[in-house]
Design a protein around this motif. Structure first.
Motif, PDB file in Angstrom:
ATOM      1  N   TYR A 121       0.858  -1.179   0.000  1.00 43.45           N
ATOM      2  CA  TYR A 121       0.000   0.000   0.000  1.00 43.45           C
ATOM      3  C   TYR A 121       0.899   1.236   0.000  1.00 43.45           C
ATOM      4  N   SER A 122       0.769   2.064  -1.011  1.00 45.64           N
ATOM      5  CA  SER A 122       1.687   3.196  -1.157  1.00 45.64           C
ATOM      6  C   SER A 122       0.916   4.442  -1.585  1.00 45.64           C
ATOM      7  N   TYR A 123       1.519   5.588  -1.376  1.00 46.07           N
ATOM      8  CA  TYR A 123       0.923   6.842  -1.854  1.00 46.07           C
ATOM      9  C   TYR A 123       1.935   7.964  -1.782  1.00 46.07           C
ATOM     10  N   LEU A 124       1.638   9.027  -2.520  1.00 51.71           N
ATOM     11  CA  LEU A 124       2.454  10.241  -2.470  1.00 51.71           C
ATOM     12  C   LEU A 124       1.651  11.279  -1.697  1.00 51.71           C
ATOM     13  N   GLN A 125       2.253  11.789  -0.635  1.00 52.50           N
ATOM     14  CA  GLN A 125       1.534  12.776   0.191  1.00 52.50           C
ATOM     15  C   GLN A 125       2.033  14.179  -0.138  1.00 52.50           C
ATOM     16  N   LEU A 126       1.100  15.042  -0.530  1.00 54.26           N
ATOM     17  CA  LEU A 126       1.452  16.426  -0.847  1.00 54.26           C
ATOM     18  C   LEU A 126       0.923  17.320   0.257  1.00 54.26           C
ATOM     19  N   VAL A 127       1.708  18.310   0.651  1.00 53.74           N
ATOM     20  CA  VAL A 127       1.246  19.261   1.671  1.00 53.74           C
ATOM     21  C   VAL A 127       1.049  20.602   0.988  1.00 53.74           C
ATOM     22  N   GLY A 128      -0.155  21.134   1.122  1.00 55.33           N
ATOM     23  CA  GLY A 128      -0.488  22.404   0.483  1.00 55.33           C
ATOM     24  C   GLY A 128       0.334  23.552   1.057  1.00 55.33           C
ATOM     25  N   PRO A 129       0.839  24.434   0.179  1.00 56.58           N
ATOM     26  CA  PRO A 129       1.675  25.538   0.660  1.00 56.58           C
ATOM     27  C   PRO A 129       0.853  26.740   1.126  1.00 56.58           C
ATOM     28  N   GLY A 130      -0.446  26.694   0.933  1.00 53.49           N
ATOM     29  CA  GLY A 130      -1.288  27.829   1.308  1.00 53.49           C
ATOM     30  C   GLY A 130      -1.567  28.744   0.137  1.00 53.49           C
ATOM     31  N   ALA A 131      -0.797  28.592  -0.914  1.00 52.20           N
ATOM     32  CA  ALA A 131      -1.020  29.415  -2.110  1.00 52.20           C
ATOM     33  C   ALA A 131      -1.714  28.572  -3.171  1.00 52.20           C
ATOM     34  N   GLU A 132      -2.370  29.246  -4.082  1.00 55.69           N
ATOM     35  CA  GLU A 132      -3.055  28.523  -5.150  1.00 55.69           C
ATOM     36  C   GLU A 132      -2.014  27.991  -6.136  1.00 55.69           C
ATOM     37  N   CYS A 133      -2.060  26.721  -6.420  1.00 62.74           N
ATOM     38  CA  CYS A 133      -1.092  26.180  -7.387  1.00 62.74           C
ATOM     39  C   CYS A 133      -1.584  24.859  -7.975  1.00 62.74           C
ATOM     40  N   LYS A 134      -0.830  24.420  -8.961  1.00 61.61           N
ATOM     41  CA  LYS A 134      -1.195  23.202  -9.695  1.00 61.61           C
ATOM     42  C   LYS A 134      -0.008  22.234  -9.611  1.00 61.61           C
ATOM     43  N   VAL A 135      -0.292  21.000  -9.247  1.00 68.11           N
ATOM     44  CA  VAL A 135       0.787  20.000  -9.169  1.00 68.11           C
ATOM     45  C   VAL A 135       0.482  18.893 -10.171  1.00 68.11           C
ATOM     46  N   ARG A 136       1.433  18.665 -11.078  1.00 72.40           N
ATOM     47  CA  ARG A 136       1.261  17.589 -12.052  1.00 72.40           C
ATOM     48  C   ARG A 136       2.114  16.399 -11.640  1.00 72.40           C
ATOM     49  N   VAL A 137       1.483  15.231 -11.568  1.00 76.88           N
ATOM     50  CA  VAL A 137       2.178  14.007 -11.141  1.00 76.88           C
ATOM     51  C   VAL A 137       2.132  13.007 -12.292  1.00 76.88           C
ATOM     52  N   ASN A 138       3.276  12.469 -12.631  1.00 78.31           N
ATOM     53  CA  ASN A 138       3.348  11.465 -13.691  1.00 78.31           C
ATOM     54  C   ASN A 138       4.154  10.282 -13.160  1.00 78.31           C
ATOM     55  N   ALA A 139       3.523   9.130 -13.106  1.00 76.72           N
ATOM     56  CA  ALA A 139       4.216   7.931 -12.602  1.00 76.72           C
ATOM     57  C   ALA A 139       4.231   6.876 -13.704  1.00 76.72           C
ATOM     58  N   GLN A 140       5.413   6.404 -14.019  1.00 82.00           N
ATOM     59  CA  GLN A 140       5.545   5.354 -15.040  1.00 82.00           C
ATOM     60  C   GLN A 140       6.011   4.072 -14.366  1.00 82.00           C
ATOM     61  N   PHE A 141       5.213   3.043 -14.490  1.00 82.63           N
ATOM     62  CA  PHE A 141       5.584   1.725 -13.953  1.00 82.63           C
ATOM     63  C   PHE A 141       6.196   0.928 -15.092  1.00 82.63           C
ATOM     64  N   TYR A 142       7.395   0.447 -14.892  1.00 78.94           N
ATOM     65  CA  TYR A 142       8.023  -0.336 -15.950  1.00 78.94           C
ATOM     66  C   TYR A 142       8.811  -1.514 -15.365  1.00 78.94           C
ATOM     67  N   GLY A 143       9.152  -2.443 -16.237  1.00 80.12           N
ATOM     68  CA  GLY A 143       9.893  -3.631 -15.794  1.00 80.12           C
ATOM     69  C   GLY A 143       8.954  -4.743 -15.370  1.00 80.12           C
ATOM     70  N   LEU A 144       9.534  -5.868 -15.016  1.00 82.51           N
ATOM     71  CA  LEU A 144       8.740  -7.042 -14.629  1.00 82.51           C
ATOM     72  C   LEU A 144       8.305  -6.939 -13.171  1.00 82.51           C
ATOM     73  N   GLU A 145       7.154  -7.506 -12.871  1.00 82.12           N
ATOM     74  CA  GLU A 145       6.689  -7.537 -11.476  1.00 82.12           C
ATOM     75  C   GLU A 145       7.461  -8.616 -10.735  1.00 82.12           C
ATOM     76  N   ARG A 146       8.125  -8.187  -9.675  1.00 81.85           N
ATOM     77  CA  ARG A 146       9.057  -9.100  -8.996  1.00 81.85           C
ATOM     78  C   ARG A 146       8.342 -10.278  -8.339  1.00 81.85           C
ATOM     79  N   ASP A 147       7.175 -10.020  -7.743  1.00 81.25           N
ATOM     80  CA  ASP A 147       6.490 -11.124  -7.056  1.00 81.25           C
ATOM     81  C   ASP A 147       6.021 -12.193  -8.048  1.00 81.25           C
ATOM     82  N   LEU A 148       5.550 -11.760  -9.220  1.00 78.10           N
ATOM     83  CA  LEU A 148       5.105 -12.745 -10.215  1.00 78.10           C
ATOM     84  C   LEU A 148       6.288 -13.606 -10.671  1.00 78.10           C
ATOM     85  N   LEU A 149       7.445 -12.953 -10.840  1.00 79.98           N
ATOM     86  CA  LEU A 149       8.636 -13.699 -11.265  1.00 79.98           C
ATOM     87  C   LEU A 149       9.026 -14.745 -10.219  1.00 79.98           C
TER      88      LEU A 149
END
Lengths: 289, 244
Positions: A97-125
């Motif tokens: 169970y995982s997540y990225l926690q962002l803390v708001g700076p108090g100012a109005e802003c936009k955060v773009r998150v891009n996560a690329q999963f690549y490679g073989l899944e270790r548990d399946l292997l």
């Protein structure tokens, strides 16, 4: 019956292996988070069970600076303070169970998150290998009956035991030393557990004083300074070269991988830089004998 | 009872063998786990509904694999034995013809049901078991297996030639697989939904939303009825067949 069971196990293992390869194409997850003015709370993004693959993550904050922490299975994989963006690569070992926690700076802003999963899944292997090996062992037991079968089975089980083969590093001799420069450290955890927030910068070094069997005595120096404080620490620690456990005043002190940094790739002096463990600090090191 | 067991063992030796069993298990395992793509990145915290969606989209490959395996196995089991005269030898067992045919179908079900269950159990154990979803997916795949096997048996009894019966069975199963898409394009949305075996998965809505879509029940009833009809016609045909 035993033969059919062995074939089924090997077939399931092969099927799983094929599935792992089929699922290994790059999966991209992109999202955009808009933080409202005055929001200073924390926000979890990409929350869920992450597949144990390599993850390349790009986070860009537009118009502000945010604090971000990447958690996986309750552990901190990376931490970025007051950052307008970062790029990191993490290798997940388990499906957790995982997540990225962002803390708001108090100012109005936009955060773009891009996560690329690549490679073989270790548990399946791992699971496919276990199934194939179990099937092969059963098949061998089917082919070789009686006492001979149990002897072969025992031999196979012993040979498959994932024991640790470790040895002390040959370059660790009295006089060997390493110097680390740490341009940016976000926090320092003292021996009593107190966390002092930085950012800090400084130097860390160790010199080998003596090696006796598996135990080495190191003289450790740590100097850290921030804009209004300085931490100086100097002491002797004992290092078990086989297990890499470090003891200070008779107590276990540091984790296994924290002592040496990377192994020297060749003898002599050299330097390099690295971004370790997904953290955004840079470490320069130099080994000498 | 011992006669039936002996017959099943003989049928296993004549038709199945470990190699074919291995290919069937590997194909179903690979297609099922390979298709569950959502778990290859992030299974979101509220992801069970997404998993259902993913299963709905991706179950096509395991269904196709099952259909091909059933077509191959049953054309081999019935048509090959009919054309080679082996069926006559099997009838020397003190058993009725109908029992012999049903034993062939029963063996396929016994051997392939674990092949359907194992990859699902593996996938669900990896992410947490959702028993209602497991039951619904198993029902879908089991009905597809039964339908494909009984239809192939019927075609094999009609055609008798191994290669032709395999080809015809594959064509018939392919036609049934593409029919929902064609019907949907022609504007017959409801008929397409009823004919699509994937609709059976929507029985899960009874757990998720507390109500069952009508077409999910209709599809289950349709495939059960077609399976029953195929079995009845096969028995009728086989009982009246002149094997001399």
């Amino acid at each position: 019956m035993l033969r059919a069971l062995a074939v089924i196990l090997v077939a399931c293992g092969l099927g799983l292996l094929i599935a792992a390869v089929a699922r290994s194409s790059t999966e991209v997850i992109s999202l955009e988070v808009r933080l409202a003015r005055g929001f200073t709370g924390s926000l979890r993004v990409l929350e869920g069970v992450w597949a144990p693959r390599d993850v390349y993550m790009v986070v860009v904050a537009e118009g502000c600076k945010v604090d971000a922490v990447l958690y996986s299975g309750g552990r901190v994989l990376g931490e970025w303070r007051n950052s307008s963006g970062f790029i990191t690569r993490v290798s997940l070992r388990r499906r957790e169970y995982s997540y990225l926690q962002l803390v708001g700076p108090g100012a109005e802003c936009k955060v773009r998150v891009n996560a690329q999963f690549y490679g073989l899944e270790r548990d399946l292997l791992v699971h496919s290998a276990v199934l194939i090996i179990a099937g092969a062992v059963l098949y061998a037991a089917h082919r070789i009956r009686g006492r001979r079968a149990s002897a072969v089975l025992a031999l196979l089980l012993v040979s498959l035991y994932p024991g640790e083969a470790v040895c002390a590093p040959p370059w660790l001799k009295p006089g060997a030393y390493a110097r680390y420069r740490m341009p940016k450290v976000f926090y320092v955890i003292l021996v009593n557990g107190t966390i002092i927030w930085g950012p800090w910068s400084g130097n860390f070094s160790w010199t080998c004083i003596n090696v006796s069997g598996d135990l080495a005595t190191l003289l450790v120096n740590l100097t850290l300074s921030s804009h209004n404080a300085t931490i100086l620490w100097r002491g002797y620690v004992r290092l078990n070269t086989e297990t890499r456990e470090v003891y200070y005043r008779g107590r276990g002190w540091a984790s296994r991988r924290s002592t040496f940094g990377p192994h020297p790739r060749r003898e002599g002096r050299w330097s390099s830089s690295s971004t370790g463990g997904g953290r955004s600090w840079e470490m320069l090191w130099r080994y000498g004998l | 009872m011992s006669g039936l067991v002996q017959l099943l063992r003989l049928e296993y030796e004549l038709t199945w063998r470990a190699r074919l069993l291995g290919v069937a298990y590997a194909a179903i395992f690979a297609t099922y786990v390979g298709d569950l793509r959502i778990t290859a990145s992030i299974l979101l915290a509220d992801g069970w509904e997404l998993v259902l969606g993913d299963v709905t989209v991706g179950i096509g490959y395991p269904l196709a694999a099952l259909a091909v395996i059933a077509a191959y196995v049953y054309s081999r089991s019935v048509a090959v034995q009919l054309s080679s005269g082996l069926m006559k030898t099997l009838l020397a067992y003190p058993m009725r013809r109908g029992v012999l045919l049903l034993a062939k179908m029963l063996l396929g079900l016994i051997l392939l049901l674990p092949a359907i269950l194992l990859p699902q159990l593996y996938a669900w154990l990896l992410h947490g078991v959702n028993l209602p979803l497991l039951a619904v997916v198993t029902l879908t795949l089991a009905l597809e297996l039964l339908f494909s096997s009984t239809l192939t048996t019927l075609i094999s009894l009609l055609v008798k030639d191994p290669a032709s019966s395999l080809l015809l069975s594959l064509l018939a199963l392919l036609a049934i697989a593409v029919a929902p898409g064609l019907l949907s394009r022609a504007g017959f949305e409801e008929a397409a939904k009823v004919l699509n075996p994937v609709s059976i998965l929507h029985l899960y809505d009874a757990v998720a939303e507390g109500k069952i879509m009508g077409y999910a029940l209709a599809t289950t009833a349709l495939y059960s009825a077609l399976t029953g009809l195929s079995i009845a016609l096969s028995l009728l045909l086989f009982n009246r067949m002149d094997l001399d």
